[in-house]
Scaffold this motif. Sequence first.
Motif, PDB file in Angstrom:
ATOM      1  N   THR A   6       0.837  -1.193   0.000  1.00  0.00           N
ATOM      2  CA  THR A   6       0.000   0.000   0.000  1.00  0.00           C
ATOM      3  C   THR A   6       0.878   1.251   0.000  1.00  0.00           C
ATOM      4  OG1 THR A   6      -0.964  -1.277   1.762  1.00  0.00           O
ATOM      5  CG2 THR A   6      -2.254   0.547   0.913  1.00  0.00           C
ATOM      6  N   ALA A   9       2.132   1.846  -3.347  1.00  0.00           N
ATOM      7  CA  ALA A   9       1.048   2.356  -4.197  1.00  0.00           C
ATOM      8  C   ALA A   9       0.796   3.824  -3.899  1.00  0.00           C
ATOM      9  CB  ALA A   9      -0.220   1.541  -3.946  1.00  0.00           C
ATOM     10  N   LYS A  10       0.817   4.155  -2.605  1.00  0.00           N
ATOM     11  CA  LYS A  10       0.576   5.542  -2.191  1.00  0.00           C
ATOM     12  C   LYS A  10       1.630   6.470  -2.786  1.00  0.00           C
ATOM     13  CE  LYS A  10      -1.898   5.672   2.162  1.00  0.00           C
ATOM     14  NZ  LYS A  10      -1.702   5.512   3.605  1.00  0.00           N
ATOM     15  N   ALA A  13       1.063   6.978  -6.315  1.00  0.00           N
ATOM     16  CA  ALA A  13      -0.096   7.838  -6.561  1.00  0.00           C
ATOM     17  C   ALA A  13       0.280   9.304  -6.361  1.00  0.00           C
ATOM     18  CB  ALA A  13      -1.228   7.460  -5.616  1.00  0.00           C
ATOM     19  N   VAL A  17       0.155  12.314  -9.070  1.00  0.00           N
ATOM     20  CA  VAL A  17      -0.593  13.545  -8.820  1.00  0.00           C
ATOM     21  C   VAL A  17       0.320  14.755  -8.983  1.00  0.00           C
ATOM     22  CG1 VAL A  17      -1.744  14.899  -7.042  1.00  0.00           C
ATOM     23  CG2 VAL A  17      -2.293  12.486  -7.331  1.00  0.00           C
ATOM     24  N   LEU A  20       1.109  15.405 -12.550  1.00  0.00           N
ATOM     25  CA  LEU A  20      -0.068  15.977 -13.210  1.00  0.00           C
ATOM     26  C   LEU A  20      -0.231  17.453 -12.844  1.00  0.00           C
ATOM     27  CD1 LEU A  20      -2.747  13.158 -13.056  1.00  0.00           C
ATOM     28  CD2 LEU A  20      -1.993  14.398 -15.096  1.00  0.00           C
ATOM     29  N   THR A  21      -0.056  17.728 -11.553  1.00  0.00           N
ATOM     30  CA  THR A  21      -0.225  19.101 -11.100  1.00  0.00           C
ATOM     31  C   THR A  21       0.775  20.017 -11.786  1.00  0.00           C
ATOM     32  OG1 THR A  21      -0.390  17.974  -8.994  1.00  0.00           O
ATOM     33  CG2 THR A  21      -0.771  20.345  -9.002  1.00  0.00           C
ATOM     34  N   LEU A  24      -0.272  20.596 -15.210  1.00  0.00           N
ATOM     35  CA  LEU A  24      -1.440  21.470 -15.234  1.00  0.00           C
ATOM     36  C   LEU A  24      -1.039  22.926 -14.999  1.00  0.00           C
ATOM     37  CD1 LEU A  24      -4.427  19.756 -13.552  1.00  0.00           C
ATOM     38  CD2 LEU A  24      -4.600  21.827 -14.922  1.00  0.00           C
ATOM     39  N   VAL A  25      -0.253  23.111 -13.947  1.00  0.00           N
ATOM     40  CA  VAL A  25       0.152  24.470 -13.585  1.00  0.00           C
ATOM     41  C   VAL A  25       0.928  25.109 -14.733  1.00  0.00           C
ATOM     42  CG1 VAL A  25       1.666  25.811 -12.071  1.00  0.00           C
ATOM     43  CG2 VAL A  25       0.117  24.115 -11.103  1.00  0.00           C
ATOM     44  N   VAL A  28      -1.424  26.156 -17.433  1.00  0.00           N
ATOM     45  CA  VAL A  28      -2.134  27.395 -17.106  1.00  0.00           C
ATOM     46  C   VAL A  28      -1.195  28.589 -17.258  1.00  0.00           C
ATOM     47  CG1 VAL A  28      -3.340  28.656 -15.287  1.00  0.00           C
ATOM     48  CG2 VAL A  28      -3.729  26.216 -15.551  1.00  0.00           C
ATOM     49  N   LEU A  29       0.019  28.428 -16.738  1.00  0.00           N
ATOM     50  CA  LEU A  29       0.999  29.511 -16.822  1.00  0.00           C
ATOM     51  C   LEU A  29       1.293  29.872 -18.271  1.00  0.00           C
ATOM     52  CD1 LEU A  29       3.564  28.652 -14.011  1.00  0.00           C
ATOM     53  CD2 LEU A  29       2.281  30.771 -14.287  1.00  0.00           C
TER      54      LEU A  29
ATOM     55  N   GLN B   8      -8.135   2.360  -3.149  1.00  0.00           N
ATOM     56  CA  GLN B   8      -6.933   3.151  -3.381  1.00  0.00           C
ATOM     57  C   GLN B   8      -7.124   4.096  -4.562  1.00  0.00           C
ATOM     58  OE1 GLN B   8      -4.418   1.871  -1.172  1.00  0.00           O
ATOM     59  NE2 GLN B   8      -3.748   3.976  -1.446  1.00  0.00           N
ATOM     60  N   CYS B  12      -7.224   8.055  -4.672  1.00  0.00           N
ATOM     61  CA  CYS B  12      -6.265   8.727  -5.532  1.00  0.00           C
ATOM     62  C   CYS B  12      -6.947   9.823  -6.351  1.00  0.00           C
ATOM     63  CB  CYS B  12      -5.643   7.696  -6.470  1.00  0.00           C
ATOM     64  SG  CYS B  12      -3.930   8.045  -6.760  1.00  0.00           S
ATOM     65  N   VAL B  15      -7.961  12.699  -4.098  1.00  0.00           N
ATOM     66  CA  VAL B  15      -6.792  13.510  -3.755  1.00  0.00           C
ATOM     67  C   VAL B  15      -6.384  14.370  -4.944  1.00  0.00           C
ATOM     68  CG1 VAL B  15      -4.330  13.401  -3.223  1.00  0.00           C
ATOM     69  CG2 VAL B  15      -5.943  11.966  -1.968  1.00  0.00           C
ATOM     70  N   MET B  16      -6.400  13.762  -6.131  1.00  0.00           N
ATOM     71  CA  MET B  16      -6.012  14.495  -7.329  1.00  0.00           C
ATOM     72  C   MET B  16      -6.928  15.685  -7.563  1.00  0.00           C
ATOM     73  SD  MET B  16      -4.844  12.066 -10.408  1.00  0.00           S
ATOM     74  CE  MET B  16      -5.627  12.870 -11.742  1.00  0.00           C
ATOM     75  N   LEU B  19      -6.253  18.357  -4.973  1.00  0.00           N
ATOM     76  CA  LEU B  19      -5.007  19.066  -5.270  1.00  0.00           C
ATOM     77  C   LEU B  19      -5.206  20.053  -6.416  1.00  0.00           C
ATOM     78  CD1 LEU B  19      -2.028  16.616  -4.927  1.00  0.00           C
ATOM     79  CD2 LEU B  19      -2.262  18.900  -3.954  1.00  0.00           C
ATOM     80  N   PHE B  20      -5.914  19.565  -7.414  1.00  0.00           N
ATOM     81  CA  PHE B  20      -6.178  20.403  -8.576  1.00  0.00           C
ATOM     82  C   PHE B  20      -6.938  21.660  -8.157  1.00  0.00           C
ATOM     83  CE2 PHE B  20      -6.896  21.614 -12.813  1.00  0.00           C
ATOM     84  CZ  PHE B  20      -8.203  22.034 -12.918  1.00  0.00           C
ATOM     85  N   HIS B  23      -4.722  23.996  -6.149  1.00  0.00           N
ATOM     86  CA  HIS B  23      -3.788  24.667  -7.036  1.00  0.00           C
ATOM     87  C   HIS B  23      -4.470  25.752  -7.841  1.00  0.00           C
ATOM     88  CE1 HIS B  23       0.315  23.277  -7.324  1.00  0.00           C
ATOM     89  NE2 HIS B  23      -0.117  22.199  -6.710  1.00  0.00           N
ATOM     90  N   PHE B  27      -3.844  29.729  -7.576  1.00  0.00           N
ATOM     91  CA  PHE B  27      -3.385  30.456  -8.752  1.00  0.00           C
ATOM     92  C   PHE B  27      -4.241  31.686  -9.013  1.00  0.00           C
ATOM     93  CE2 PHE B  27      -0.873  30.921 -12.408  1.00  0.00           C
ATOM     94  CZ  PHE B  27      -1.692  31.420 -13.392  1.00  0.00           C
TER      95      PHE B  27
END
Lengths: 201, 427
Positions: A6, A9-10, A13, A17, A20-21, A24-25, A28-29, B8, B12, B15-16, B19-20, B23, B27
Amino acid sequence: MKKTMTKAAKTEAIFTVLTLTVILVSFVLVTGCQKKAATRPEATVPPSAKEQPASEQKQKGPEKITEQKVEAIASKDMAASSVEGKEGMFEDILFDYDRYDVKEGYRAELKAVSAWMTKNSSASISIEGHCDDRGTNEYNLALGDRRAKSVKDYLVSLGVPSSRIETISYGEEKPLCTEQGEECWAKNRRAHFVILMKAGK
Amino acid sequence: MMNAGKGQRTKCIIVMFLLFTIHYSLFTVGAEAKIYIDITAPSSKKLPIAIYDLQGPSGKEISDIIRDDLTFTGLFQCIDKVSYIEGPVQPFNPQNWTPLGIEAVVKGTVSGEKTITATIKLYDTLEIAPILSKQYQGEKDLMRQFAHTIANDIYQALTGAPGMFRTRIAFVAEHEGEKSIYLMDWDGERVRKLGLKGALVLTPHWKPDGSQLVYSSERGRQWGLYLLDFLKMTEKKVFSSKGTNMAGDFFPQGDKVIFSSSKEGTPDLFVLSLKDQTLKKLTATYGIEVSPSVSPDGNMIAFVSDRGGSPQIYLMRSDGSDVRRLTFEGAYNTSPSWSPKGDRIVFSCRRGKNQICTVKPDGDELLQLTEQGNNEDPSFSPDGRYITFSSDRDRSKGVYIMRANGEAQERVSPKGLRSTGPRWSPN
């Protein structure tokens, strides 16, 4: 075993994330920057038409400027005291700077006040405490109060009933002398006696 | 195992998503609340700003007030009109400003006779769109408040903090041998006599919501505690007794007042409940306890006591426990008052004559802010950036204001009016 799985896996994950963030950021920028880059060159052409309304402009109508009306108010309990005072019968008790202990030299005078009070058993007195103007207003008021109280305590110790002596402080507000200098300040640091009589007598 | 895996994945995704969202909101918030001047920095560079006279009747007067407001803060440098390239009615163009080093521009129009309407645009010279665009409307006789409101919005847009340009100062002044409570705008304009009087009146203190003042007045050989209510426009006596009663300060909820009274002999501190008139005695010494000031969170009291042989500032909890001495330098420290954040205490410190000092509640960072004449009765503005006090430096006593670091000391009360005991309004 299961636990470590676990955990792995965490971590994975969280990694996903985060990636991805970041993507994404940055997206946007980038778009943000592109937009800016696009408007910048246009700034030289008359910009009035291009003006975007600021967020506040979406609001409803103008802000109204108002104010709570403040009027003069008459104080209600301005009625003068029902008690009148007679002054000048006894000398003032003077104090050292920022002190409120009664000096030895005033023993005889305070004995005389006490004797007079015993003789005139229906009379009551008010002792006013005063200060020179070098202190701050509020502290001087407290100091004047304390001076009056010291004289009262002295008279009570000589046998005058406490109930026949009132005290009040005027701080630096009622100076006898308004010059600057020790001679004048000394006169102002005083306890002053007022014989109280019922009005009309 | 399968179920656990599914859980899980769901977790996930949640959480994603979270977070999005975080963020994204970070911003956008960051983009909207751009701070042009960091007012928390000790000596940041002044922001060069161009403020046009608003186009229309009384436009110049309004703009002058806005300029005076912003200049007093010490955060702005108002650039003279002669250097503007752009005409007042020409559309705003950043390229007309950036070469001059000007970072913000205010333009606008005003119209109307009895009721005036103004449209204001505030530009950051790096962007073409205004960062503030707003309309205002009000009676012409409220023109000063009108201009102060615009200045507040400009200040807030550029610093991120609310402006204090609509605050007032309550004080005591003497006219024809009688003392009364007066009110004026913080800049000394619109002086009004409230008519509340007595042979003697002490420093008024504001209720934290600004709706009331508490003060002491001596009438007919008695010191009473009085409450002035601005909403009802009434005066009410809330306490009087033999001896001397000296207000004092409100607790944050406005339901209790602390004051000094010698009703039991020597001046001690009492808390009066305004709801049920009950009294609670907080101190009991043979000496003097006076000038209590309640901390903004209501937990601490700063006050003056001579228990150590000279008047000094002490702190205690609001139940009277844990008394400790705050000031050790100098033989005469009086009139403490808390900053709105509770991070400093301003007081009158004797250095030859009475000066204004500030110190942290732990006794650190003692600063002397004044040098001329006798200076007394200090208190902070609601944003904590300014201090008002009384001074006799111009011979007759008057009300002064300055920045909290001692800069820009200036008399604001009228020349001929002997004025003392100023208190800055909380709003």
